[in-house]
Design a protein around this motif. Structure first.
Motif, short mmCIF file in Angstrom:
data_model
loop_
_atom_site.label_atom_id
_atom_site.label_comp_id
_atom_site.label_asym_id
_atom_site.label_seq_id
_atom_site.Cartn_x
_atom_site.Cartn_y
_atom_site.Cartn_z
N TYR A 185 0.86 -1.19 0.00
CA TYR A 185 0.00 0.00 0.00
C TYR A 185 0.89 1.23 0.00
O TYR A 185 1.94 1.26 0.64
N LEU A 186 0.44 2.23 -0.74
CA LEU A 186 1.19 3.48 -0.89
C LEU A 186 0.30 4.63 -0.46
O LEU A 186 -0.86 4.70 -0.86
N SER A 187 0.84 5.54 0.36
CA SER A 187 0.14 6.77 0.73
C SER A 187 0.90 7.95 0.15
O SER A 187 2.10 8.10 0.39
N VAL A 188 0.20 8.78 -0.62
CA VAL A 188 0.84 9.90 -1.31
C VAL A 188 0.35 11.21 -0.72
O VAL A 188 -0.85 11.49 -0.69
N ASN A 189 1.30 12.03 -0.26
CA ASN A 189 0.99 13.33 0.33
C ASN A 189 2.09 14.30 -0.09
O ASN A 189 2.85 14.79 0.72
#
Length: 378
Positions: free
Chosen positions: A105-109
């Motif tokens: 899973y990847l979280s992009v901010n």
């Protein structure tokens, strides 16, 4: 039950990740999940204090979020390197060095980047985002005795930056002036009461407005407008909205017309649910939201809980979006104007309240980085 991930990658050191990093790390450690934070910068400016810093009310150090000690204390691998692309099919983040990080899973901010369509022909032009290069550019103003500065973009951010830069010049005894250029018919489009409160403030400070005109080119010492006129501009600041990070625009997400990936009520990409999106880098799938740091902060609780849910194989939580967000314009002189849902309040007490909120956020982040109790509240 959802399958538990082995690798969580957090891309970007934005406001959402600043608040969510510690609870994500705790949940990941409890379930044997590896967490990596990737950012080209180890320190990131807190956007709420950027105009005050530009005005000279804060030092640069007072508004920088330092992720190095926080990541170290949380046991998160911090990779200080720019990402250049995403491979959504193979679930890889490609770095400048050539390394490819796998993720479940990847979280992009990663925030947004100021639009910079303005043609440059030797003019001194700088967008306000990314904020670190902008702050470094401002440091070069120290020895300038006389300056005319054009702020392109007459939305809330442009008005606030014009006031901040005017205050900066006045505070340092510099000659010259600041003026606003906007393609719309009024400042702060869509917020007439806000505009009505800000116009007298701009007038008192001698900040003129060239509205209904698009800037077309920046020449040495001058700004050209679409009507053929040229106006003195030793410096040009761009507050013309944001565009998505190219790595997102080119990755293959389902996006809006501007290229911002859509996210749903769980903060997931609507086309790639193994990717979570927060802050200015993405677009709400139901309808447009303003590009405002307030939404990035509000998304932190939901992101942290959903990353923890993934680690535990549990169900996700929906994000509740309150669109009646608060906008505050700092005048650069310890005075501010606040707008929410058509209501406007102005004065020094508004500034003191904003200053208290901003300093509380920064103090909480600093305590959290040191490992003391009472970090930023989720």
């Amino acid at each position: 039950m959802r399958p538990r991930p082995r690798h969580l990658v957090l891309l970007g050191a934005g406001h959402t990740h600043a608040l969510a990093l510690e609870p994500i790390a705790k949940a990941a450690a409890a379930h044997g999940v590896n967490v990596k934070l990737v950012s080209g910068e180890s320190v990131m400016p807190y956007s709420g204090m950027l105009p005050g810093t530009a005005a000279g009310l804060y030092s640069k150090q007072e508004m920088l979020l330092d992720f190095t000690p926080l990541a170290k204390r949380c046991g998160v691998d911090f990779i200080q390197e720019n990402a250049i692309a995403l491979d959504l099919q193979r679930r890889l983040v490609q770095l400048e060095s050539g390394q490819k990080l796998p993720y479940d899973y990847l979280s992009v901010n990663v925030g947004g980047v100021s639009r910079a369509e303005l043609a440059e022909e030797g003019g001194d032009v700088m967008p306000v985002k990314p904020a670190l290069p902008f702050l470094r550019w401002l440091e070069g103003w120290q020895n300038v005795r006389s300056m005319s500065c054009a702020v392109v973009g007459a939305g809330v951010a442009g008005v606030e930056m014009a006031l901040a830069l005017d205050a900066r010049l006045r505070r340092r005894g510099r000659r010259g002036g600041v003026y606003l250029v906007g393609s719309g018919r009024d400042i702060t489009p869509g917020m007439p009461r806000f505009a009505a409160s800000l116009r007298p403030l701009l007038a008192r400070r001698g900040i003129s407005q060239l509205l209904g005109l698009r800037a077309t080119a920046a020449h040495p010492g001058a700004l050209a407008l679409e009507d053929g006129s040229e106006h003195r501009a030793d410096r040009v600041v761009l507050c013309t909205g944001v565009r998505p990070w190219p790595g997102l625009r080119e990755a293959g997400f389902e996006t809006d017309a501007r290229g911002f990936p859509y996210f749903n009520q769980w903060l997931q990409s609507v086309s790639h649910p193994d990717v979570f999106l927060s802050g200015d880098c993405a677009a709400w799938h139901r309808h447009p939201l303003p590009k405002s740091g307030v939404f990035a902060v509000r998304q932190a609780r939901t992101l942290a809980r959903n990353m923890a849910a993934l680690c535990a194989g549990a169900d996700l939580e929906s994000w509740s979006c309150d669109e009646r967000h608060l906008s505050i314009v700092c005048s650069g002189e310890r005075h501010a104007v606040a707008h929410r849902a058509g209501r406007v309040v102005a004065g020094r007490l508004v500034w003191r309240w904003k200053d208290w909120l901003d300093r509380r956020f920064m103090d909480g982040f600093a305590r959290d980085s040191r490992g003391a109790a009472g970090g930023p509240s989720l």
